[in-house]
Design a protein around this motif. Structure first.
Motif, short mmCIF file in Angstrom:
data_model
loop_
_atom_site.label_atom_id
_atom_site.label_comp_id
_atom_site.label_asym_id
_atom_site.label_seq_id
_atom_site.Cartn_x
_atom_site.Cartn_y
_atom_site.Cartn_z
N GLY A 194 8.35 18.99 41.58
CA GLY A 194 8.78 18.38 40.33
C GLY A 194 10.07 17.60 40.44
N TRP A 195 10.68 17.60 41.63
CA TRP A 195 11.93 16.87 41.84
C TRP A 195 11.70 15.77 42.88
N THR A 196 12.08 14.56 42.56
CA THR A 196 12.05 13.49 43.54
C THR A 196 13.31 13.56 44.39
N VAL A 197 13.30 12.88 45.51
CA VAL A 197 14.48 12.88 46.37
C VAL A 197 15.67 12.27 45.63
N ASP A 198 15.42 11.20 44.87
CA ASP A 198 16.52 10.59 44.11
C ASP A 198 17.13 11.59 43.14
N GLU A 199 16.28 12.40 42.49
CA GLU A 199 16.78 13.39 41.54
C GLU A 199 17.52 14.53 42.25
N LEU A 200 17.06 14.89 43.44
CA LEU A 200 17.70 15.97 44.18
C LEU A 200 19.13 15.64 44.57
N PHE A 201 19.39 14.35 44.79
CA PHE A 201 20.73 13.95 45.22
C PHE A 201 21.54 13.30 44.09
N ALA A 202 21.05 13.52 42.85
CA ALA A 202 21.77 13.06 41.66
C ALA A 202 22.45 14.27 41.01
N PRO A 203 23.36 14.06 40.07
CA PRO A 203 23.98 15.19 39.37
C PRO A 203 22.93 16.10 38.74
N TYR A 204 23.15 17.38 38.85
CA TYR A 204 22.18 18.36 38.36
C TYR A 204 22.18 18.41 36.84
N GLN A 205 20.98 18.36 36.27
CA GLN A 205 20.80 18.55 34.84
C GLN A 205 19.72 19.60 34.64
N GLU A 206 20.10 20.70 33.98
CA GLU A 206 19.14 21.78 33.78
C GLU A 206 17.99 21.29 32.93
N ARG A 207 16.78 21.67 33.33
CA ARG A 207 15.59 21.20 32.63
C ARG A 207 15.07 22.25 31.67
N THR A 208 14.48 21.78 30.59
CA THR A 208 13.86 22.70 29.63
C THR A 208 12.65 23.34 30.30
N PRO A 209 12.52 24.65 30.26
CA PRO A 209 11.38 25.31 30.91
C PRO A 209 10.06 24.78 30.40
#
Length: 272
Positions: free
Chosen positions: A74-89
């Motif tokens: 559910g995480w792309t590489v771009d998202e993995l190396f971006a600032p963390y934002q907690e996701r709604t379950p």
């Protein structure tokens, strides 16, 4: 990246992974993708640069991106190396039941067995006669997989057990019918597969007998994919509904349930 925590660091912390633990998980996933990726985990310095979001040399190489996106569904590489934002379950994201088929042939017509196990490191199976492996996959191909490093744990229902007699009555067969078929498949596994391997490689094929009541036919491929069938009254195994389970999260709740069932049966089995 300032004071913001990079997503990959947050996710690693949530799993309580050390560098060694991260590398161990990386290797499992990498081998499942392509055995040639064995040993491809990042070095110690690279790992800690990733935790800082330091990609001064650009994105990780393509193979590393594949491993990372499998490790963190559910995480792309771009998202993995971006600032963390907690996701709604999202409860649906955590379900690892990915396919329901009315029979085993329906599943195999869409997801061929060779595609599931061709690059597997470990195949674990428990059931009555294990037709999925012994009848649907050529002996020579299975030996080739084993010779290249794949391990098999195969747990058959003991042909002489009371549980076998019960199953024969449930399916409406004469006494000894299913027991005879199981003996044939046991011979295939022991004589046409294991005994024809080089001596030092025969321990890659473990064969056991169970005498317990059958509830599920379970085939687990590595730590990621499961083919599950319930044993139903008056229905052959090949005709029962078939569930495809693919571990989409680290915990993989449904996969873990059937993995526990297999492990429990295996620990009580009689090994041949």
């Amino acid at each position: 990246m300032g004071d913001e925590m990079v997503a990959i660091k947050a996710l690693i912390q949530q799993r309580h992974l050390s560098y060694a633990g991260f590398c161990q998980e990386w290797e499992k996933i990498a081998k499942g993708i392509d055995k040639r990726l064995a040993g491809s985990h990042p070095g110690h310095a690279q790992f800690y640069r990733w935790l800082k979001g330091d990609l001064r040399s650009g994105k990780p190489r393509t193979d590393s991106c594949r491993v990372l996106e499998t490790m963190f569904p559910g995480w792309t590489v771009d998202e993995l190396f971006a600032p963390y934002q907690e996701r709604t379950p999202d409860n649906h994201r955590h379900l690892d039941l990915t396919g329901v088929y009315m029979s085993r042939p329906k599943l195999l017509s869409e997801v061929p067995l060779y595609e599931m196990i061709e690059r597997a490191s470990l195949v674990r199976a428990s059931g009555l006669s294990l037709n999925l492996l012994t009848q649907h996959y050529p002996d020579a191909q299975m030996r080739r997989l084993i010779e290249s490093g794949t391990r098999f744990q195969m747990l058959f229902l003991d042909p002489d057990s009371e549980a076998m007699k019960v199953r024969e009555r449930e399916e409406g067969y004469a006494a000894g019918f299913l027991a005879g078929l199981t003996r044939i498949n046991l011979k295939i596994a022991t004589e046409r597969v294991r005994s024809l391997l080089e001596t030092e490689k025969r321990n890659r094929v473990e064969i056991g007998l169970s005498d317990e009541t059958l509830r599920f036919n379970i085939t687990l491929i590595d730590d990621t994919t499961g083919v599950i069938q319930p044993y139903l009254p008056q229905a052959r195994g090949v005709d029962s509904p078939t569930f495809l389970v693919e571990r989409r999260t680290h915990d993989g709740e449904l996969f873990h349930v059937f993995e526990q069932i297999f492990t429990s049966l295996w620990e009580r089995a009689t090994l041949l």
